[in-house]
Design a protein around this motif. Sequence first.
Motif, PDB file in Angstrom:
ATOM      1  N   THR A   1      10.667  -5.677   3.749  1.00 46.64           N
ATOM      2  CA  THR A   1       9.935  -4.934   4.508  1.00 46.64           C
ATOM      3  C   THR A   1       9.658  -3.678   2.980  1.00 46.64           C
ATOM      4  OG1 THR A   1       9.662  -5.114   6.443  1.00 46.64           O
ATOM      5  CG2 THR A   1       8.738  -3.472   5.868  1.00 46.64           C
ATOM      6  N   TYR A   2       8.331  -3.614   2.568  1.00 51.64           N
ATOM      7  CA  TYR A   2       8.084  -3.297   1.580  1.00 51.64           C
ATOM      8  C   TYR A   2       6.835  -2.079   2.375  1.00 51.64           C
ATOM      9  CZ  TYR A   2       3.938  -6.237   0.097  1.00 51.64           C
ATOM     10  OH  TYR A   2       3.514  -6.998  -0.875  1.00 51.64           O
ATOM     11  N   GLY A   3       6.288  -2.422   3.129  1.00 51.90           N
ATOM     12  CA  GLY A   3       4.370  -1.480   3.777  1.00 51.90           C
ATOM     13  C   GLY A   3       4.205  -1.874   5.287  1.00 51.90           C
TER      14      GLY A   3
ATOM     15  N   GLY B   1      14.627  -3.191   3.612  1.00 60.92           N
ATOM     16  CA  GLY B   1      13.388  -2.575   2.885  1.00 60.92           C
ATOM     17  C   GLY B   1      13.620  -2.932   1.237  1.00 60.92           C
ATOM     18  N   PHE B   2      12.514  -2.190   0.658  1.00 62.00           N
ATOM     19  CA  PHE B   2      12.220  -2.228  -0.506  1.00 62.00           C
ATOM     20  C   PHE B   2      11.559  -1.020  -0.466  1.00 62.00           C
ATOM     21  CE2 PHE B   2      10.815  -2.214  -4.756  1.00 62.00           C
ATOM     22  CZ  PHE B   2      12.114  -2.226  -5.803  1.00 62.00           C
TER      23      PHE B   2
END
Lengths: 374, 374
Positions: A285-287, A310-311
Amino acid sequence: MGFLRLVAPKALRAPSIFNGLPSGFPRNETVSIRAYSATMSPPSKAVVYEQHGSPDQVTRLINLPPVELKDNDVCVRMLAAPINPSDINRIEGVYPVRPPLPAIGGYEGVGEVHSLGSAVRGLSPGDWVIPSPPSFGTWQTYIVKEENAWHKISKDIPMEYAATVTVNPLTALRMLEDFTELKPGDCIVQNGATSMVGQCIIQLARIRGTHSINVIRDRAGSEEVKDRLKELGADEVYTESQLEMKNVKSLLGNLPEPALGFNCVGGNSASLVLKFLRQGGTMVTYGGMSKKPVTVSTSSFIFKDLSLRGFWLQKWMGSERAKDCRVMIDYLLDLVHKGKFKYEMELVPFDDFHVALDKALGKLGSHSKQVLRF
Amino acid sequence: MGFLRLVAPKALRAPSIFNGLPSGFPRNETVSIRAYSATMSPPSKAVVYEQHGSPDQVTRLINLPPVELKDNDVCVRMLAAPINPSDINRIEGVYPVRPPLPAIGGYEGVGEVHSLGSAVRGLSPGDWVIPSPPSFGTWQTYIVKEENAWHKISKDIPMEYAATVTVNPLTALRMLEDFTELKPGDCIVQNGATSMVGQCIIQLARIRGTHSINVIRDRAGSEEVKDRLKELGADEVYTESQLEMKNVKSLLGNLPEPALGFNCVGGNSASLVLKFLRQGGTMVTYGGMSKKPVTVSTSSFIFKDLSLRGFWLQKWMGSERAKDCRVMIDYLLDLVHKGKFKYEMELVPFDDFHVALDKALGKLGSHSKQVLRF
């Protein structure tokens, strides 16, 4: 030292930007006016906010006074800088790392070297440079930073690519590298595929021999959007409603089950990415564009052995990555130069900042990435 | 070969258990009756189900005919076997790996060697043995399996510990090892702390110098439960309602923020585990007692850098782990022998299977782990 330093009385200095300069911005805290020989920057026109809130309410275009260049400083005339979602979140005050107030907007961009401190050896006037790692305060006409904060790039590409390479394309590149070892012929799945990161993922995946399955939201003209993403290299593109079915994997055809998924939407759209993943797969998940959380069944964890991660590029860059960033920037801009890497952008004159902002905020319908041109 | 093999006509053999033997159970598909000298097992009384469904509806205690021991076979008289939640899920048909029907219940247990095939050298009558890796069909009085399916253990511990060591304690041990490198003084957080895995985690964490924060559901007598878990070595025990507060980390006191969390409940209880985790922490889901999914905010992934994983012992054991399992079993049973490892159980005569089942299903209030005694 040959110049006068005018220090405002303490009570007047902070927090108002009119009594000094915004912080989160590498100028002196006090206003220095060089009286005789020292090099000064030109005045800088900047997007400034004194408090957090709705960006169209709290930002103003104002002129900041000149700054003295120290021996190692470089003054750069900015050419272009984008409006990214994270820029908006910083102004709203919902981003965990943000400059102290008052602050200048923006976090990446490209400029042309305007003038140099006396000890600068590696740059010359006219060079194109990028602040790398990216840093706060790129929405202004002139920036003064130490020489080592700037990365010189080739001028053989459109400036809007140079202005936008350090946030979204780098995120796409790292996410393809850092979570799963993708072998040639493997497949990834992503939602938000029309986002800038989404477009980058499609192309960077294709360059490394990785297939992509792409999920977009239902919208007018979705067939056209699908065609555009397929031109970039997408193997498959589905609207969310097309995936409201029992077994999405029946759509895979000859594609392997994806080992890696990317989520920048959340809610049901994230669940669709999870549905496509193979046993033991990972979703990054990045947004969270839908502002909805990610919901996962117990059996997805236990029996399907999914991993959720996440990133966040800003954290990734925090750990001594300056050199890595510059290598990646050069790699990506070389792809641009060769015509292998593109994404949709709209250049907007800086004086029209508030129109560009409204477009970036989605107030004027769907628009591609807004890039300010100074 | 000195015996008669009676093969039932095909139409009569399957699927009814009365025309043959349940599958998912290591006997011959056909009924073999040794007429002269070959060794036969005694008849076996077993919990059998012919279809999936509510366990109290579909299970029956029936007598199965004797089985011939081949040269490498060992016949074991079962002493004890637990009713685990996964046993119930297999009978319900909701577990992804389950024996074909008709089947005998149970997946772990302990027994005493009763008789041997002619080529067996490593075991003697009277030895205590565990099926290791665990396998289907332990809810019966006699089991015939090849010698190498059995792991001989010491008799210096209560049989109920030997009967229950291969599923829940092994899960606890692996989960503490496989996800995060815990240093002495580190901390874990878990929900479902009164479960058998939960009790094991508290004690195994303590033995390795790891602190534990434990979440239990709100219930009558929760203070007593807290005291019992603290006696096992829990540092802190909170009911879910105690954690309905803005900043659960204010409860940490001198404990470090947990690097690792365990979730066997889901829903809000999983969110409480996530709230306690430190930046970059990992939550491992191994059960879903509330039958609610896990919900995670976007920012937990991006800014808090949390990882969400799952653990399933049956998959872990699938990959050539037989030897590892036996080393771990010996380690755990040695802890039991030394009085360092205990958990609550209730031994129930096999003939009272359906009472034990009702307790395991939660129909008769809250009960500790039900262990059938044959």
